[in-house]
Structure formats: C-alpha cells, structure tokens
Design an enzyme around this catalytic site. Structure first.
Site, PDB file in Angstrom:
ATOM      1  N   GLU A 244      11.215 -43.238 -17.338  1.00 56.40           N
ATOM      2  CA  GLU A 244      10.013 -42.418 -16.551  1.00 56.40           C
ATOM      3  C   GLU A 244       9.026 -43.683 -17.246  1.00 56.40           C
ATOM      4  O   GLU A 244       9.198 -43.804 -18.197  1.00 56.40           O
ATOM      5  CB  GLU A 244       9.427 -41.225 -17.346  1.00 56.40           C
ATOM      6  N   CYS A 278       0.539 -40.138 -18.981  1.00 55.84           N
ATOM      7  CA  CYS A 278       1.323 -40.885 -18.001  1.00 55.84           C
ATOM      8  C   CYS A 278       0.831 -40.560 -16.760  1.00 55.84           C
ATOM      9  O   CYS A 278       0.309 -41.351 -16.194  1.00 55.84           O
ATOM     10  CB  CYS A 278       2.772 -40.852 -18.238  1.00 55.84           C
TER      11      CYS A 278
HETATM   12  P1  NAP Z   1       6.637 -48.068 -25.415  1.00 51.17           P
HETATM   13  O1  NAP Z   1       6.367 -49.151 -26.412  1.00 51.17           O
HETATM   14  O2  NAP Z   1       7.021 -48.138 -24.778  1.00 51.17           O
HETATM   15  O3  NAP Z   1       7.302 -47.202 -26.652  1.00 51.17           O
HETATM   16  C1  NAP Z   1       8.403 -46.650 -25.866  1.00 51.17           C
HETATM   17  C2  NAP Z   1       9.285 -45.922 -26.627  1.00 51.17           C
HETATM   18  O4  NAP Z   1      10.422 -47.294 -26.620  1.00 51.17           O
HETATM   19  C3  NAP Z   1       9.554 -45.799 -28.280  1.00 51.17           C
HETATM   20  O5  NAP Z   1      10.331 -44.724 -28.645  1.00 51.17           O
HETATM   21  C4  NAP Z   1       9.613 -47.075 -28.763  1.00 51.17           C
HETATM   22  O6  NAP Z   1       9.476 -47.638 -30.178  1.00 51.17           O
HETATM   23  C5  NAP Z   1      10.868 -47.615 -28.526  1.00 51.17           C
HETATM   24  N1  NAP Z   1      10.802 -49.346 -28.334  1.00 51.17           N
HETATM   25  C6  NAP Z   1       9.900 -50.355 -28.111  1.00 51.17           C
HETATM   26  N2  NAP Z   1      10.959 -51.494 -27.759  1.00 51.17           N
HETATM   27  C7  NAP Z   1      12.260 -51.263 -26.985  1.00 51.17           C
HETATM   28  C8  NAP Z   1      12.708 -51.689 -26.959  1.00 51.17           C
HETATM   29  N3  NAP Z   1      12.898 -53.620 -27.051  1.00 51.17           N
HETATM   30  N4  NAP Z   1      14.465 -51.004 -27.201  1.00 51.17           N
HETATM   31  C9  NAP Z   1      13.939 -50.319 -26.664  1.00 51.17           C
HETATM   32  N5  NAP Z   1      13.005 -49.375 -26.716  1.00 51.17           N
HETATM   33  C10 NAP Z   1      12.176 -49.680 -27.601  1.00 51.17           C
HETATM   34  O7  NAP Z   1       5.653 -46.986 -24.720  1.00 51.17           O
HETATM   35  P2  NAP Z   1       4.696 -45.925 -26.198  1.00 51.17           P
HETATM   36  O8  NAP Z   1       3.454 -47.334 -26.141  1.00 51.17           O
HETATM   37  O9  NAP Z   1       5.341 -45.074 -26.513  1.00 51.17           O
HETATM   38  O10 NAP Z   1       4.202 -44.856 -25.082  1.00 51.17           O
HETATM   39  C11 NAP Z   1       3.469 -45.182 -23.835  1.00 51.17           C
HETATM   40  C12 NAP Z   1       3.983 -45.724 -22.450  1.00 51.17           C
HETATM   41  O11 NAP Z   1       4.262 -44.542 -21.673  1.00 51.17           O
HETATM   42  C13 NAP Z   1       2.523 -45.724 -21.612  1.00 51.17           C
HETATM   43  O12 NAP Z   1       2.801 -46.638 -20.690  1.00 51.17           O
HETATM   44  C14 NAP Z   1       2.726 -44.276 -20.476  1.00 51.17           C
HETATM   45  O13 NAP Z   1       2.287 -44.334 -19.779  1.00 51.17           O
HETATM   46  C15 NAP Z   1       4.260 -44.146 -20.251  1.00 51.17           C
HETATM   47  N6  NAP Z   1       4.614 -42.963 -20.125  1.00 51.17           N
HETATM   48  C16 NAP Z   1       5.534 -41.813 -19.381  1.00 51.17           C
HETATM   49  C17 NAP Z   1       5.263 -41.638 -19.490  1.00 51.17           C
HETATM   50  C18 NAP Z   1       6.818 -40.954 -17.536  1.00 51.17           C
HETATM   51  O14 NAP Z   1       6.738 -39.542 -17.646  1.00 51.17           O
HETATM   52  N7  NAP Z   1       6.425 -42.213 -16.749  1.00 51.17           N
HETATM   53  C19 NAP Z   1       5.531 -39.968 -19.973  1.00 51.17           C
HETATM   54  C20 NAP Z   1       5.149 -40.655 -21.230  1.00 51.17           C
HETATM   55  C21 NAP Z   1       4.811 -41.470 -21.565  1.00 51.17           C
HETATM   56  P3  NAP Z   1       8.918 -47.810 -31.034  1.00 51.17           P
HETATM   57  O15 NAP Z   1       7.600 -46.824 -31.287  1.00 51.17           O
HETATM   58  O16 NAP Z   1       9.454 -47.573 -33.123  1.00 51.17           O
HETATM   59  O17 NAP Z   1       8.321 -49.080 -30.834  1.00 51.17           O
END
Ligand code: NAP
Ligand code: MG
Length: 470
Positions: A244, A278
């Site tokens: 997602e 999102c």
């Molecule tokens: P993110 O930076 O991608 O982080 C999401 C999760 O992934 C966090 O737990 C993060 O941990 C972890 N992560 C980071 N680097 C990683 C890696 N190399 N390998 C595995 N995991 C890793 O996203 P965010 O800034 O937290 O969230 C915002 C984004 O999420 C937006 O783009 C939004 O659109 C999207 N989103 C999508 C949906 C949907 O249903 N499609 C729902 C909600 C949000 P850390 O926090 O420790 O870096």
C-alpha cells in the site's frame, strides 16, 4: 484496564538503546521508545516461527474467538490508547482522529474475525472435483507508517492472524509507542509468540525483516520509494507482498454540483488527519462554471475548523506528525506561492510557535503541473485547479504514476459514473472521498501498490491458495 500513565509505564523500555518521544503539538517529552537491533529482530522472528504451527493448528473458530478477545481488549483500553496516540502522533482525540482510529482498530479486528472464507468448490462435475483451500503462509512481516499507526497495523495484523499466520510487526519510528501499546494490550489475550513487535530504524530492522528467509509475506504500507526497495528485497526468497504505497488522489468536480452542499465533504476528503492520509483528496479539479463558488464555500468551511493541541477536546485538526513532513508541505506551498498561485487560505505557518503546526491551506489558480499538484504533499495544503474540458481533466487526473483513490462530484449519478469509469485508481468515490469499509477491498493502482486489504480479498492475500483436485 489501563490509564494513560499505566499504559505508558507498561511499554517503557527498561534496557537497551532508546530514543526520546516528543509530542508533535507541544515539543514536550512524553516518553522513550526502544530502538532494537537486528539480533532482536531475528529472535522475534524465531519466536513467531515457533508459535506458528500450533496457532495454525487451532480450529478457525478458536482464532476467531481470540480476535474478538483482542478487539474487546482494544475497546476496554480505548481511552488510554487514544490519549497515547494523540500525544505521539499529534492527531486530536476528537473528530475523525485518535478515538476514531482506536474504534476503527476494534472494528477491523472484528471484521477480520467474522469474514467467512470457506473452502471453495471450483469444479464438481463429470470431469472431476477441485477445491480451493486457503492455507497459512507462515510468518508475516508487517511494516506500518506513522499517519494512522494503530489502524494500519491492525489491517496487517488481524487478517494475518485469522488465517493462521503469526506476525512480526515493525512500526514507523516516529509512532513506535502507539503500536507498542496496541500490541501490548492485544498480547494480554493472545498466546505467547503469535504477535511480536520489533521497534527500530526502517533502514536497519525494517530492511532486515524484508530480507529474512523465514518471512513468508510482507504487508507494507508506506512510501513508494521504500516499497520499490522491498520489491527488490523480496526477490531472493520470493517473499509475497502486499504494498500500500503513496498516493496523490485527484477529485473532479463537475459543473452541476451545489457548491455549498459539497463543501464539507470536500473539506474532510482533503484534510482528514490534517491531510496526512494516503487516500485523501490531494488535487481538486473544479469546472470553471462553479470554480469561484466551490472555492468560496470550501474556504468558508475550512477557516472555521479548529486546529491545535490534540488533547484539547475542541480541536479536530492537529500538527504535522514530524518536522520532516512539515518541511515537505512548507516547501511545496512556498514554491506554489513563488509560481504566482493564489493562497486563498493559510500558507503562513508560525515558525516560532511550538509544535509542527501548518495551517489549513487552500491554493487556487495554480498551474496543473506545479509541484504542489503533482507531488504527494501529505499535509493540509490543497491545490484547486480550474478546468473547462472534461477529457483534458481526466487526462490530468490520470497522468501521474500513482493511483490510489479518486473522486467525482456531481448531482447526476450517471454522469459521475461515466467519469469514474475513466479514472485510473484503486477506488473512486462519488460525492465523497476516502471513506473506508472493512468489507470493501482497498488498495492501489499503478505505483500506489498491489494487493488488496479488507474483506475476503484481504484474507486471501495473507494465505496460500491450495488446490485439492480429484
Ligand atoms: P515510509 O518512509 O515509507 O515508512 C513506512 C515504514 O517503512 C516505516 O515503518 C519505516 O520505518 C519503514 N521503512 C523505512 N525504510 C525501510 C526499508 N528500507 N525497509 C523496510 N522498511 C522501511 O513512509 P512514511 O513516511 O512513514 O508514510 C507516509 C507514506 O505512506 C506516504 O507516501 C503515504 O501515501 C503512504 N501510505 C500509504 C497508505 C496506503 O494504504 N496506500 C496508507 C498510509 C500511508 P521508519 O519509520 O523507521 O523509517
Ligand atoms: Mg519515512
């Protein structure tokens, strides 16, 4: 039943590396969160693997009963969970925010429990008999983001457990305590080892989770760039994925709307969770005939919606969760301003005030290719683009690489349906934006990801289809 204080005390680490957690509304220190290592992750995966066989061997009805007990535990501790969520994530208690999110976590847990997924008879005739059974995958690795940290974690956990998998979850670093508290409360009623949490950096423990050969499936919700890295990481073990990812949802307002009547729906479509959602309205395309009226009514509505500290019962909009997100929104709005777009509301944060507050911002008369329009701003800044040609606006709506949600606003349902059919997105809402239902499959098109959550599709996504033929 926990109070906020006793819940926080129960999850506060007593050893190991920790990090400070600050309230994004006040900058006050509220607690400490663990920062765990890859060795601790591996131990958690081993605990999950050891518990999986006996969990899967339980009759389905017993796992269903456990999930209802977990939902009861969430309900019983709802107020303490909501307070912690509000303090750590920033979202207010009231409105579609912290209490709503905790309530949703309960509802989605019960829905995962109550959705039937019987054996499907695919063929039963003179050519033979074929049945489809849905088996557990094994250990599911869940990685959740900081915007709806409890609810999205539940979306990953509850269906996985229902189908006989065990889970290792890695919450977002900036909302670790919220998920830790949720898991703590649930674990008081679940068997040992079934649900495990490892807190730490995404680039360290998150990445190691996605590369582990002992993980059968990754449920990931987060940004598109991190999602692409997870696809690469999955190759060695052919790890199954539900992704997602990011969105940048378009809404198209047709010329036949009543601008006053749709203002409230447009507002919450765009600004729910202070825009950190999102599938929120991120680009609003309004027909020239009604443009000025739609802007006027939306601004009228928006300027009266209270933003502030989450624990104040009056507020329904909060701060940005973290300074990095504040900066993203601030820079995009500044660039829009510099390009000559009109700031119809907001756009003037108080940089000296405590917290990461960015005011509700509406930007009009903006170029359709301005960065505020084509990049995911993920905050309370909505660009409104004027259009006059339907084919052109559909092209604009579809031109991005992402396609999570979208919406069409019209008083003529059949016209709205015609436009909806031409939009490239996982969901298109009509006269609303962003509403989710635990039985209605949710997920993205294009680079917003693949796989579906919720309902029967969601259960199938955390299982291995197994055909028994003959
Ligand atoms: P993110 O930076 O991608 O982080 C999401 C999760 O992934 C966090 O737990 C993060 O941990 C972890 N992560 C980071 N680097 C990683 C890696 N190399 N390998 C595995 N995991 C890793 O996203 P965010 O800034 O937290 O969230 C915002 C984004 O999420 C937006 O783009 C939004 O659109 C999207 N989103 C999508 C949906 C949907 O249903 N499609 C729902 C909600 C949000 P850390 O926090 O420790 O870096
Ligand atoms: Mg991040």
């Amino acid at each position: 039943m926990y109070t906020y204080e006793s819940l926080l005390a129960a999850i506060t680490p007593t050893s190991g590396e920790t990090r400070e957690v600050r309230d994004p509304a006040t900058d006050e220190l509220i607690g400490t969160a663990p920062v765990q290592t890859v060795e601790e992750l591996e131990a958690a995966i081993d605990r999950a693997a050891a518990a999986q066989k006996s969990w899967a061997a339980l009759p389905d009805a017993e796992r269903v009963a456990y999930l209802h007990k977990a939902a009861d535990a969430i309900k019983e501790n709802a107020e303490a969970l909501a307070e912690l969520l509000s303090r750590e994530q920033g979202k207010p208690l009231n409105g579609p925010n912290a209490r709503f999110e905790v309530g949703g976590s309960e509802v989605w847990t019960r829905a995962a429990a109550d959705t039937p997924l019987p054996v499907e008879v695919i063929v039963d005739d003179e050519t033979g008999r074929a049945e489809m059974h849905y088996r557990p995958i094994g250990v599911v690795g869940a990685i959740s983001p900081w915007n709806w940290p409890m609810m999205i974690s539940i979306w990953q956990i509850a269906p996985s457990l229902r189908m006989g998998n065990t889970v290792v979850i890695k919450p977002a670093e900036t909302t670790t305590l919220s998920v830790l508290a949720l898991v703590h409360v649930i674990n008081e009623v679940l068997p040992e080892g079934v649900l495990n949490l490892v807190a730490g950096k995404g680039s360290v423990v998150g990445a190691a989770l996605t590369r582990s050969p002992k993980i059968g499936k990754i449920m990931f919700t987060g940004s598109t760039p991190v999602g692409k890295g997870i696809i690469e990481a999955s190759a060695d073990n052919v790890t199954r994925l539900t992704l997602e990812l990011g969105g940048n949802d378009a809404g198209i307002v047709l010329p036949d709307v009543d601008p006053a009547a749709i203002a409230e729906g447009l507002f919450w479509g765009g600004f729910i969770n202070t825009g950190q959602t999102c599938a929120a309205l991120k680009r609003l395309y309004v027909h020239d005939d009604v443009y000025d009226d739609v802007v006027k009514h939306l601004v009228e509505f928006a300027k009266n919606v209270p933003m502030g500290v989450g624990l104040d019962e009056n507020n329904v909009l909060g701060p940005l969760q973290n300074p990095a997100q504040f900066k993203v929104v601030d820079e995009l709005v500044k660039a829009a301003k510099d390009s000559g777009a009109t700031i119809a509301l907001g756009g003037d944060p108080d940089y000296d005030a405590p917290g990461n507050f960015y005011p509700t911002t509406i930007v009009t008369d903006i170029d359709p290719h301005n960065p505020l329009v084509i990049e995911e701003q993920f905050g309370p800044a909505l660009p409104i683009i004027r259009y006059s040609d339907l084919d052109e606006v559909i092209e604009l709506a579809n031109e991005l690489e992402v396609g999570l949600g979208s919406s069409v606003w019209s008083s003529d349902r059949s016209k709205a349906l015609d436009v909806a059919a031409r939009l490239e997105a996982g969901t298109t809402w009509i006269n609303s934006h962003g509403g989710l239902h635990p039985m209605v499959p949710f997920g993205g098109a294009k680079q917003s990801g693949y796989g579906r959550e919720f309902g029967v599709e969601g259960l199938k996504a955390v299982s291995v289809p197994h055909v028994i033929s003959g």
